[in-house]
Scaffold this active site. Sequence first.
Site, PDB file in Angstrom:
ATOM      1  N   LYS A 121     -87.079  91.617 -26.140  1.00  0.00           N
ATOM      2  CA  LYS A 121     -86.157  91.168 -26.800  1.00  0.00           C
ATOM      3  C   LYS A 121     -87.115  90.445 -28.132  1.00  0.00           C
ATOM      4  O   LYS A 121     -86.823  90.709 -29.440  1.00  0.00           O
ATOM      5  CB  LYS A 121     -85.324  89.890 -26.244  1.00  0.00           C
ATOM      6  CG  LYS A 121     -84.470  89.352 -27.361  1.00  0.00           C
ATOM      7  CD  LYS A 121     -83.842  87.981 -26.854  1.00  0.00           C
ATOM      8  CE  LYS A 121     -84.563  86.845 -27.692  1.00  0.00           C
ATOM      9  NZ  LYS A 121     -84.117  85.589 -27.250  1.00  0.00           N
ATOM     10  N   ASP A 139     -79.948  89.531 -27.189  1.00  0.00           N
ATOM     11  CA  ASP A 139     -79.797  88.224 -27.183  1.00  0.00           C
ATOM     12  C   ASP A 139     -78.636  87.998 -26.196  1.00  0.00           C
ATOM     13  O   ASP A 139     -78.066  88.881 -25.830  1.00  0.00           O
ATOM     14  CB  ASP A 139     -79.971  87.240 -28.175  1.00  0.00           C
ATOM     15  CG  ASP A 139     -78.693  87.250 -28.987  1.00  0.00           C
ATOM     16  OD1 ASP A 139     -78.063  88.083 -28.748  1.00  0.00           O
ATOM     17  OD2 ASP A 139     -78.690  86.429 -29.926  1.00  0.00           O
TER      18      ASP A 139
END
Length: 216
Positions: A121, A139
């Site tokens: 991420k 996310d």
Amino acid sequence: MKTHAEIKKICRILRTSYPDVKTQLIHKTPFELLTATILSAQCTDKQVNSVTPELFKEFPCPKALADADLKKIENIIRSTGFFHNKAKHIKNCARVLVENFNSIVPDNLEELITLPGVGRKTANVVLSAAFGVPAIVVDTHVKRISKRIGLTKHTDPVKIEFDLMRLIPENNWKDFSLHLIYFGREICMARKPGCFCCPVYDLCDYPEKFKKKAEF
């Protein structure tokens, strides 16, 4: 799973709803963005932005942060939560940048994820926002909404990332993630999604949406 036409329509609706999207983490360099993104774990961008000006004033480059006193880092970033671990991560990340990358943030996923505190991420945030590389950032908002809408059946962020990469055109990866993040903050919230005012209501698979509509 959604049809190509449905996915195209979802992308168009979100693009119209949020025409100007960018990461909310304030930064001037890839190093600042990398550090800020590590700090943003389980913390709001607003809170991260409140501490990074002091952090980068004290430690403006990887060498300065790598050589910094850990307690001093902790004191600056305390309000972001989990500050003991985050301080270690950003200090060690800076150290590896100095030792292995000549203080230059890598511009590829393979090298970015070798840095302490950096997962897919964080790496994808840096790739897309700092280097303009097409990347899907998964996310909490993207994870939640992509499943609600019906773009994935998975809960694992990596599997969701690859599902979205297969479904969304590559030239839209960066903006699509940001569209979902903006949408998640404004309408499709975790506890009380605003189904009654959702622009993709008719294209959403979320079973609770009918209850939300009825309650409204």
